[in-house]
Design a protein around this motif. Structure first.
Motif, PDB file in Angstrom:
ATOM      1  N   SER A  47       0.841  -1.196   0.000  1.00 38.43           N
ATOM      2  CA  SER A  47       0.000   0.000   0.000  1.00 38.43           C
ATOM      3  C   SER A  47       0.881   1.252   0.000  1.00 38.43           C
ATOM      4  O   SER A  47       2.046   1.227   0.385  1.00 38.43           O
ATOM      5  N   TYR A  48       0.272   2.346  -0.436  1.00 33.62           N
ATOM      6  CA  TYR A  48       0.979   3.621  -0.424  1.00 33.62           C
ATOM      7  C   TYR A  48       1.417   3.983   0.995  1.00 33.62           C
ATOM      8  O   TYR A  48       2.540   4.422   1.217  1.00 33.62           O
ATOM      9  N   SER A  49       0.520   3.790   1.964  1.00 34.40           N
ATOM     10  CA  SER A  49       0.847   4.183   3.341  1.00 34.40           C
ATOM     11  C   SER A  49       2.024   3.383   3.887  1.00 34.40           C
ATOM     12  O   SER A  49       2.897   3.927   4.568  1.00 34.40           O
ATOM     13  N   ASP A  52       5.223   4.627   2.051  1.00 38.56           N
ATOM     14  CA  ASP A  52       5.629   5.934   2.537  1.00 38.56           C
ATOM     15  C   ASP A  52       6.293   5.850   3.904  1.00 38.56           C
ATOM     16  O   ASP A  52       7.341   6.448   4.136  1.00 38.56           O
ATOM     17  N   MET A  82       4.047   1.989  -6.131  1.00 35.41           N
ATOM     18  CA  MET A  82       3.713   2.578  -4.831  1.00 35.41           C
ATOM     19  C   MET A  82       4.925   3.282  -4.220  1.00 35.41           C
ATOM     20  O   MET A  82       4.817   4.385  -3.682  1.00 35.41           O
ATOM     21  N   LEU A  85       5.550   6.543  -6.107  1.00 31.47           N
ATOM     22  CA  LEU A  85       4.593   7.586  -5.728  1.00 31.47           C
ATOM     23  C   LEU A  85       4.922   8.185  -4.370  1.00 31.47           C
ATOM     24  O   LEU A  85       4.873   9.402  -4.174  1.00 31.47           O
ATOM     25  N   SER A  86       5.285   7.323  -3.436  1.00 27.68           N
ATOM     26  CA  SER A  86       5.626   7.787  -2.094  1.00 27.68           C
ATOM     27  C   SER A  86       6.845   8.699  -2.123  1.00 27.68           C
ATOM     28  O   SER A  86       6.839   9.796  -1.558  1.00 27.68           O
TER      29      SER A  86
END
Length: 108
Positions: A47-49, A52, A82, A85-86
């Motif tokens: 996931s992105y979270s 990140d 992902m 993007l982060s």
């Protein structure tokens, strides 16, 4: 040190999970003196979270403390996307050494 994420699972999500994995990484490695290679072989999704909190935090720390950034290897396209993007949201570079799939694009 090569840290194989697949030993912890094949799908990663949530910031709390990333915090736990960071704590584990600090237990098994001296990040100040040992170059870190994060091996994503066998990791199917992230996931992105999680990306990140885990990759973003490690990369930002390396820049802030002027130590070598972790090298990312064997990333499949969904995971690479992902992470890209982060890091882009933090305006950080993507520290790829090699990937098993074609390198993903970094979206503007």
């Amino acid at each position: 040190m090569v840290y194989q994420l697949a030993k912890q699972g094949s799908v990663f999500s949530t910031r709390p999970r990333a915090v736990r994995l960071l704590a584990h990484l600090h237990e098994v490695s001296d990040l100040d003196t040992t170059p870190l290679v994060l091996d994503f072989q066998g990791v199917r999704d992230m996931s992105y979270s999680f990306a990140d909190e885990f990759i973003g935090t490690l990369t930002q720390r390396a820049i802030d403390e002027q130590v070598e950034a972790p090298q990312l290897i064997n990333m499949e396209a969904p995971v690479c996307e992902m992470v890209s993007l982060s890091l882009a949201s933090r305006e950080l570079p993507l520290p790829l050494r090699r990937v098993s799939a074609p390198p993903c694009s970094t979206r503007p």
